[in-house]
Design a protein around this motif. Structure first.
Motif, PDB file in Angstrom:
ATOM      1  N   SER A 186      39.367  42.740  42.011  1.00  8.58           N
ATOM      2  CA  SER A 186      37.909  42.712  41.972  1.00  8.58           C
ATOM      3  C   SER A 186      37.429  43.720  43.011  1.00  8.58           C
ATOM      4  O   SER A 186      37.554  43.496  44.218  1.00  8.58           O
ATOM      5  CB  SER A 186      37.392  41.310  42.295  1.00  8.58           C
ATOM      6  OG  SER A 186      35.984  41.321  42.431  1.00  8.58           O
ATOM      7  N   ASN A 198      38.641  45.213  37.926  1.00  6.00           N
ATOM      8  CA  ASN A 198      37.269  44.905  37.538  1.00  6.00           C
ATOM      9  C   ASN A 198      36.328  45.649  38.480  1.00  6.00           C
ATOM     10  O   ASN A 198      36.257  45.350  39.670  1.00  6.00           O
ATOM     11  CB  ASN A 198      37.007  43.399  37.619  1.00  6.00           C
ATOM     12  CG  ASN A 198      35.581  43.033  37.215  1.00  6.00           C
ATOM     13  OD1 ASN A 198      34.820  43.864  36.743  1.00  6.00           O
ATOM     14  ND2 ASN A 198      35.232  41.774  37.413  1.00  6.00           N
ATOM     15  N   LEU A 258      38.232  47.425  33.816  1.00 14.71           N
ATOM     16  CA  LEU A 258      37.153  46.662  33.192  1.00 14.71           C
ATOM     17  C   LEU A 258      35.854  47.160  33.807  1.00 14.71           C
ATOM     18  O   LEU A 258      35.580  46.928  34.988  1.00 14.71           O
ATOM     19  CB  LEU A 258      37.357  45.170  33.471  1.00 14.71           C
ATOM     20  CG  LEU A 258      36.248  44.200  33.055  1.00 14.71           C
ATOM     21  CD1 LEU A 258      35.915  44.343  31.577  1.00 14.71           C
ATOM     22  CD2 LEU A 258      36.648  42.779  33.390  1.00 14.71           C
ATOM     23  N   LYS A 286      29.107  40.918  32.417  1.00 14.05           N
ATOM     24  CA  LYS A 286      30.353  40.182  32.218  1.00 14.05           C
ATOM     25  C   LYS A 286      30.084  38.702  32.500  1.00 14.05           C
ATOM     26  O   LYS A 286      29.398  38.376  33.477  1.00 14.05           O
ATOM     27  CB  LYS A 286      31.423  40.705  33.181  1.00 14.05           C
ATOM     28  CG  LYS A 286      31.662  42.210  33.083  1.00 14.05           C
ATOM     29  CD  LYS A 286      32.351  42.712  34.346  1.00 14.05           C
ATOM     30  CE  LYS A 286      32.472  44.215  34.335  1.00 14.05           C
ATOM     31  NZ  LYS A 286      32.815  44.749  35.671  1.00 14.05           N
TER      32      LYS A 286
END
Length: 287
Positions: A7, A58, A79, A84
């Motif tokens: 992340s 992400n 991503l 999301k």
């Protein structure tokens, strides 16, 4: 097989110190995008060297279109884009471990570019009575999915704070906080060395714990949901009043609100609604 989610936020990456560095469309943001991608690539390289089988990144900052796909390590997947369902933690259901990269301290705290969801008027945020930030909230989502946080990167104060909500994670401080808008920064080549080394150690440590429970706290797939109380303080009473329109939200002092949710995912989604409403209630010239 060890699948890792990264992340990737931006405030806590190498060299970033001022608002323009993370504001999409500015010249400073364009300059910092390769440094963000460089931090990610160093962690990807370390994770794979440590035995990770897959890495999904992400893009979790602001518009969530910050990383340079053309410069990303080709062994990873990206991503990218907004809306999301799980926001910064989208992809957690596909992971066995998670890295919180480029994170920062929360609103009202010391730290480089400290904040919690900019543009919302938040001055403080608590979860279950403890000072909280985006890292703590996202770590709870990971825990609920049975996925451990294995590495946190950011400034030195972010790494210190992570000790309270990800005590078994490795940490890498790529800069030392001097003020909210100043830091002692490592050059990218030096931070890359640290990031790669700690990422490799993190995934190896995770694999040992997964395969040999006696070696430490084991990783057991499948988390458990538990309720959480979120408290948000705003800088002006009208922002708290606006947020009271959100179901389950109650007043909590003259400038604060609170709510209790049955699980971390629901709490995080309610938090997002609250901050969106507060942001919409901000006035351009009197806030």
């Amino acid at each position: 097989m060890t699948r890792v989610l990264i992340s990737a936020d931006m405030e806590g990456v190498t060299g970033v110190t001022c608002p323009d560095d993370v504001e999409p469309g500015t010249a400073s943001w364009e300059r910092m995008r390769p440094l963000l991608t460089g931090d990610v690539n160093a962690v990807v390289d370390g994770l794979l060297a440590g035995g990770a089988s897959e890495v999904l990144v992400n893009d979790a900052h602001y518009t969530q279109r910050n990383l340079l796909l053309e410069n990303l390590d080709p062994r990873a997947r990206l991503l990218t884009g907004r809306h999301k369902p799980l926001g910064m933690m989208e992809g957690i259901a596909l992971a066995d471990a998670v890295v919180l990269l480029g994170y920062h301290t929360g609103a009202g705290e010391q730290g480089v570019l400290s904040h919690t969801y900019l543009g919302t008027g938040l001055t403080a945020f608590r979860i279950d009575g403890e000072p909280a930030d985006e890292g703590r909230m996202n770590a709870l989502i990971a825990e609920e999915h049975g996925v451990p946080v294995v590495l946190v990167t950011g400034d030195d104060l972010t790494c210190e704070a992570a000790g309270a909500w990800a005590p078994e994670a490795g940490v890498v401080a790529v800069k030392e906080c001097v003020s909210r808008y100043a830091a002692i920064c490592l050059p990218p080549a030096r931070s890359a060395e640290l990031l790669r080394a700690q990422a490799m150690k993190a995934v190896r440590r995770h694999r040992v714990r997964s395969e040999h429970p006696d070696s430490g706290t084991p990783h057991v797939r499948g988390g458990s949901a538990r309720s959480h109380r979120f408290e948000l303080d705003f800088h002006a009473p009208h922002l708290a009043a606006a947020v009271l329109a959100v179901p389950t939200v109650e007043p909590n002092g003259p400038r604060g609100i609170a709510f209790t949710a049955p699980d971390a995912t629901t709490a995080a989604r309610t938090f997002k609604v609250c901050t969106s409403v507060a942001g919409a209630a901000m006035e351009d010239h009197f806030d």
